[in-house]
Design an enzyme around this catalytic site. Sequence first.
Site, mmCIF file in Angstrom:
data_model
loop_
_atom_site.group_PDB
_atom_site.id
_atom_site.type_symbol
_atom_site.label_atom_id
_atom_site.label_comp_id
_atom_site.label_asym_id
_atom_site.label_seq_id
_atom_site.Cartn_x
_atom_site.Cartn_y
_atom_site.Cartn_z
ATOM 1 N N PHE A 1 41.254 73.026 -44.378
ATOM 2 C CA PHE A 1 41.313 72.818 -45.831
ATOM 3 C C PHE A 1 40.298 73.753 -46.473
ATOM 4 O O PHE A 1 39.097 73.633 -46.245
ATOM 5 C CB PHE A 1 41.022 71.374 -46.250
ATOM 6 N N LYS B 1 30.525 72.593 -54.048
ATOM 7 C CA LYS B 1 30.257 71.157 -54.166
ATOM 8 C C LYS B 1 28.778 70.818 -54.428
ATOM 9 O O LYS B 1 28.326 70.913 -55.550
ATOM 10 C CB LYS B 1 30.808 70.439 -52.935
ATOM 11 N N ASP C 1 33.035 78.243 -43.951
ATOM 12 C CA ASP C 1 33.284 77.488 -45.181
ATOM 13 C C ASP C 1 32.469 76.203 -45.105
ATOM 14 O O ASP C 1 32.875 75.225 -44.481
ATOM 15 C CB ASP C 1 34.775 77.184 -45.327
HETATM 16 C C1 LIG Z 1 36.460 70.987 -51.374
HETATM 17 C C2 LIG Z 1 36.585 72.130 -50.450
HETATM 18 C C3 LIG Z 1 37.006 73.394 -50.896
HETATM 19 C C4 LIG Z 1 37.515 73.642 -52.303
HETATM 20 O O1 LIG Z 1 36.589 73.381 -53.281
HETATM 21 P P1 LIG Z 1 37.075 73.187 -54.793
HETATM 22 O O2 LIG Z 1 35.808 73.150 -55.587
HETATM 23 O O3 LIG Z 1 37.832 71.896 -54.846
HETATM 24 O O4 LIG Z 1 37.943 74.341 -55.133
HETATM 25 C C5 LIG Z 1 37.001 74.441 -49.992
HETATM 26 N N1 LIG Z 1 36.628 74.247 -48.715
HETATM 27 C C6 LIG Z 1 36.235 73.056 -48.240
HETATM 28 C C7 LIG Z 1 35.802 72.929 -46.821
HETATM 29 C C8 LIG Z 1 36.208 71.943 -49.087
HETATM 30 O O5 LIG Z 1 35.849 70.754 -48.614
#
Ligand SMILES: *Cc1c(COP(=O)(O)O)cnc(C)c1O
Length: 426
Positions: free
Chosen positions: A146, A274, A233
């Site tokens: 994700f 985040k 990520d």
């Molecule tokens: C939440 C998330 C995203 C996307 O972030 P948004 O601010 O919702 O666009 C990307 N990678 C990971 C691992 C995430 O948990």
Amino acid sequence: MSILEKITSEDAIALEDKYGAHNYHPLPVVLSKGEGVFVWDVEGKKYYDFLSAYSAVNQGHCHPKIVGAMVHQAQTLTLTSRAFYNDVLGTFEKYATETFKFDKLLPMNTGAEAVETALKLCRKWAYEKKGLPENKAQIIVCENNFHGRTTTIISFSNDPVARKNFGPYTEGFLKIEYDNLKALEEALETNSNIAGFLVEPIQGEAGVYVPSEGYLAGAKALCEKYNVLFIADEVQTGIARTGRLLATCGNCSCTDKHCSGTPEVKPDILILGKALSGGAYPVSAVLANDEIMGVIKPGNHGSTFGGNPIAAAVGIAALDVIKEEELAKNAFELGELFRTELGKFIERCTIVNAVRGKGLLNAILINDTEESSTAWDICMALKENGLLAKPTHCNIIRFAPPLVMTKDQLLDCVSIIIKTLQQFEK
Ligand SMILES: *Cc1c(COP(=O)(O)O)cnc(C)c1O
């Protein structure tokens, strides 16, 4: 427009239902206030927040230091665009690059934008530094990843709900099994045009899958061997969530004593979002060293709001809070306690198969089919009992409270969770 103050939960839900796109399926709770580890609904009922807005609110709801920095900056200067300099961005960039030990930072707003930025950066590096033929670059990704919701990112998702009827899809991605070094080596060996490997140190949305010990270090070593960029990520796992400043941290910059001794996995490109703002404001960033970030030249990339003064001020305060309150250490210790306490219950229950996670990013696996509504029903019962959590992938419930929790609060939560699960024993 009348003031919303007197709205009931029922009315608020009805409004969203009628006037909002149905792109989420929320738990039926309408929140109107938050403080630390708690949120309140419009009727005044208090809950422990065990989602933390998908790990954005690591520093706790409405942290006074973060809100204070935001309010001050909002009253001073909100947005300049990058057509001009502002007097906060450079300070934020210095602080964040020193904290995470990279030469440079590229600021964006959302996680998905930061992932897109990392992909563009990786491709450009591959053409200009590695010498791949034009338009041939491939980036390796993992199954059940994700990384966000843009058209390119969903192009390499394998979640049919996220993908179906959003084609045509962006090319240039190769999918391999997560937590499988053999698959990675094979992909690197058989394809000469690999530019990078994009990976979540723990797959959060997929259900909190923690890879085997040594996987990340092994993957990084393979990336080095084949001269491809290791892109982490850490949008969800970063900023102290997993009990270290970063889930990829080894003997790195963090002052956290639990880091020492673990192998360092230093990504070539780090993606944050985040909790980089503590949930106060959309702030994301891509970090890399000069030899990589140097390929980005004026006009290559940008964002009207990326690096705005409020975001920069909030980012500084959010990182300050992580350090000052030793939230990585707290997440590490409370995480151990959480899994130990739940583990004792799981040994003698029938409703839960396992608990897994790192730090305060955890999940329990419900003993029922993926199609059953049991996990949802448990979350509804948890809500009644004063704790908010959400199923991820049907029969898995993620537990990710703000990291400012105390030990007593955590034990209180464990007893709410166990009491609730007992209602579902077969
Ligand atoms: C939440 C998330 C995203 C996307 O972030 P948004 O601010 O919702 O666009 C990307 N990678 C990971 C691992 C995430 O948990």
